[in-house]
Design a protein around this motif. Structure first.
Motif, PDB file in Angstrom:
ATOM      1  N   GLU A   1       0.839  -1.205   0.000  1.00  0.00           N
ATOM      2  CA  GLU A   1       0.000   0.000   0.000  1.00  0.00           C
ATOM      3  C   GLU A   1       0.874   1.256   0.000  1.00  0.00           C
ATOM      4  O   GLU A   1       0.614   2.214  -0.742  1.00  0.00           O
ATOM      5  CB  GLU A   1      -0.901  -0.017   1.241  1.00  0.00           C
ATOM      6  CG  GLU A   1      -1.776   1.216   1.395  1.00  0.00           C
ATOM      7  CD  GLU A   1      -2.550   1.212   2.700  1.00  0.00           C
ATOM      8  OE1 GLU A   1      -2.943   2.294   3.173  1.00  0.00           O
ATOM      9  OE2 GLU A   1      -2.756   0.111   3.259  1.00  0.00           O
ATOM     10  N   LEU A   2       1.917   1.232   0.823  1.00  0.00           N
ATOM     11  CA  LEU A   2       2.835   2.381   0.894  1.00  0.00           C
ATOM     12  C   LEU A   2       3.619   2.540  -0.409  1.00  0.00           C
ATOM     13  O   LEU A   2       3.843   3.668  -0.880  1.00  0.00           O
ATOM     14  CB  LEU A   2       3.796   2.212   2.077  1.00  0.00           C
ATOM     15  CG  LEU A   2       3.151   2.357   3.463  1.00  0.00           C
ATOM     16  CD1 LEU A   2       4.111   1.881   4.542  1.00  0.00           C
ATOM     17  CD2 LEU A   2       2.754   3.805   3.723  1.00  0.00           C
ATOM     18  N   ASN A   3       4.031   1.418  -1.005  1.00  0.00           N
ATOM     19  CA  ASN A   3       4.739   1.491  -2.280  1.00  0.00           C
ATOM     20  C   ASN A   3       3.842   2.081  -3.367  1.00  0.00           C
ATOM     21  O   ASN A   3       4.299   2.848  -4.232  1.00  0.00           O
ATOM     22  CB  ASN A   3       5.235   0.106  -2.691  1.00  0.00           C
ATOM     23  CG  ASN A   3       6.522  -0.279  -1.980  1.00  0.00           C
ATOM     24  OD1 ASN A   3       7.320   0.582  -1.608  1.00  0.00           O
ATOM     25  ND2 ASN A   3       6.732  -1.563  -1.776  1.00  0.00           N
ATOM     26  N   ALA A   4       2.551   1.718  -3.320  1.00  0.00           N
ATOM     27  CA  ALA A   4       1.600   2.269  -4.295  1.00  0.00           C
ATOM     28  C   ALA A   4       1.453   3.774  -4.103  1.00  0.00           C
ATOM     29  O   ALA A   4       1.408   4.539  -5.077  1.00  0.00           O
ATOM     30  CB  ALA A   4       0.241   1.579  -4.152  1.00  0.00           C
ATOM     31  N   LYS A   5       1.390   4.203  -2.837  1.00  0.00           N
ATOM     32  CA  LYS A   5       1.293   5.641  -2.553  1.00  0.00           C
ATOM     33  C   LYS A   5       2.563   6.361  -3.005  1.00  0.00           C
ATOM     34  O   LYS A   5       2.496   7.501  -3.491  1.00  0.00           O
ATOM     35  CB  LYS A   5       1.066   5.863  -1.059  1.00  0.00           C
ATOM     36  CG  LYS A   5      -0.328   5.498  -0.587  1.00  0.00           C
ATOM     37  CD  LYS A   5      -0.499   5.810   0.892  1.00  0.00           C
ATOM     38  CE  LYS A   5      -1.914   5.483   1.358  1.00  0.00           C
ATOM     39  NZ  LYS A   5      -2.100   5.763   2.813  1.00  0.00           N
ATOM     40  N   THR A   6       3.700   5.696  -2.842  1.00  0.00           N
ATOM     41  CA  THR A   6       4.959   6.293  -3.297  1.00  0.00           C
ATOM     42  C   THR A   6       4.916   6.521  -4.805  1.00  0.00           C
ATOM     43  O   THR A   6       5.292   7.596  -5.302  1.00  0.00           O
ATOM     44  CB  THR A   6       6.149   5.375  -2.951  1.00  0.00           C
ATOM     45  OG1 THR A   6       6.223   5.213  -1.531  1.00  0.00           O
ATOM     46  CG2 THR A   6       7.462   5.977  -3.451  1.00  0.00           C
ATOM     47  N   ARG A   7       4.447   5.492  -5.535  1.00  0.00           N
ATOM     48  CA  ARG A   7       4.358   5.627  -6.994  1.00  0.00           C
ATOM     49  C   ARG A   7       3.390   6.744  -7.382  1.00  0.00           C
ATOM     50  O   ARG A   7       3.630   7.494  -8.342  1.00  0.00           O
ATOM     51  CB  ARG A   7       3.917   4.292  -7.604  1.00  0.00           C
ATOM     52  CG  ARG A   7       5.021   3.231  -7.593  1.00  0.00           C
ATOM     53  CD  ARG A   7       4.633   2.035  -8.451  1.00  0.00           C
ATOM     54  NE  ARG A   7       3.511   1.308  -7.871  1.00  0.00           N
ATOM     55  CZ  ARG A   7       3.642   0.325  -6.970  1.00  0.00           C
ATOM     56  NH1 ARG A   7       4.841  -0.027  -6.552  1.00  0.00           N
ATOM     57  NH2 ARG A   7       2.570  -0.302  -6.500  1.00  0.00           N
ATOM     58  N   GLU A   8       2.285   6.858  -6.634  1.00  0.00           N
ATOM     59  CA  GLU A   8       1.316   7.923  -6.916  1.00  0.00           C
ATOM     60  C   GLU A   8       1.969   9.294  -6.743  1.00  0.00           C
ATOM     61  O   GLU A   8       1.765  10.189  -7.567  1.00  0.00           O
ATOM     62  CB  GLU A   8       0.114   7.800  -5.966  1.00  0.00           C
ATOM     63  CG  GLU A   8      -0.807   6.619  -6.290  1.00  0.00           C
ATOM     64  CD  GLU A   8      -1.939   6.503  -5.276  1.00  0.00           C
ATOM     65  OE1 GLU A   8      -2.050   7.391  -4.413  1.00  0.00           O
ATOM     66  OE2 GLU A   8      -2.709   5.516  -5.365  1.00  0.00           O
TER      67      GLU A   8
END
Length: 296
Positions: free
Chosen positions: A53-60
């Protein structure tokens, strides 16, 4: 605060346990290891989900920063285009104003009195001529002075009549300058917007770095839980292997015991059969043993 692994809930297994614990005790230990492994696997799964979830937010955030970068670069290109146009127009306006100054200098319009001033001076001299009693010589000098003023007035008027072209040139220069000012205003406006996107880009990258740090920490917690789960699984497998070994040993013991019983029963039956051949009377139990052994 992130959930930590409660080490007190972990299940330990030593080689001595494997060698000395009873089968019942090992079965219980296997259940404990299995349950703790499952708990840790669930914890690892939860931590992996949090990490993802955090990695996805980082990509966002990185994508958001990239969008601001592209918008900033696009606006900066527009800034350069308007700057170039502004500079070209200012250069053209400067050239036109120089031509105006040269034309005015050629006509000597910057020096001397205005037509209104000359007209007023002529009227004052004429009023003096009409109202004052002058000698012949003074009157002649006054008339000559009036004539000179009139000549100045006419000369000035003729020069001003030639300024129509200068006024047109000046108006064109002013229009060009106004157009340059519009481009300059656009430069300022676009530069402010570009700076705004630049600031948002920097902020998005900073937030991405912060979230990435959280994701890295979450990954470390995932690894911690997964390694603990793997260790419990390995110990669970070791206990299962030991239990299978014990099962095999017990099976061998049972086989040996059954073989021994069969041998003893066969020997007893042979002894009974020998008695039967020698004419001894056999009871019912002896007859059943002979029948079971196949000797009767």
């Amino acid at each position: 605060m992130a959930e930590t692994i409660d080490e007190s809930k972990n299940v330990e297994l030593t080689e001595e346990d494997l060698e000395t614990k009873s089968k019942g005790q090992l079965i219980k230990r296997a259940g404990q290891l299995r349950d703790r492994r499952n708990e840790l696997n669930q914890m690892a799964s939860d931590r992996a989900s949090k990490r993802d979830e955090l990695n996805a937010k980082t990509r966002e955030k990185v994508d958001e920063a990239q969008e601001h970068r592209e918008k900033r670069d696009e606006l900066n290109e527009q800034v350069q285009e308007h700057k170039q146009k502004r500079n070209e127009l200012n250069a053209k306006a400067n050239e036109l104003f120089s031509k105006v100054d040269e034309a005015k200098s050629d006509l000597d319009l910057d020096d001397g009195k205005s037509l209104e001033q000359l007209k007023e001076e002529i009227e004052q001299l004429e009023f003096r001529q009409q109202t004052e009693v002058l000698s012949t010589e003074d009157e002649r000098e006054l008339i000559e002075k009036i004539e000179r003023k009139r000549d100045q007035y006419q000369e000035r008027k003729q020069k001003l009549d030639q300024t129509d072209g200068i006024d047109g040139l000046k108006e064109e220069a002013q229009e060009v300058r106004a157009e340059a000012s519009k481009h300059h205003q656009k430069v300022t406006e676009l530069a402010d917007k570009a700076q705004e996107h630049h600031n948002k880009m920097i902020e998005a990258y900073r937030e991405a770095d912060d979230i990435r740090d959280e994701a890295d920490a979450a990954h470390e917690r995932f690894v911690e839980a997964q390694e603990a789960a793997d260790r419990h699984h390995e110990d669970f497998v070791r206990v299962q292997k030991r239990l299978r070994e014990l099962d095999k040993a017990e099976e061998r013991e049972r086989k040996d015991e059954r073989a021994q019983k069969r041998a003893e029963a066969k020997k007893e039956a042979e002894e009974i059969y020998q008695k039967f051949k020698e004419g001894e009377t056999l009871d019912t139990e002896d007859l059943m043993k002979l029948q079971k052994s196949g000797l009767l």
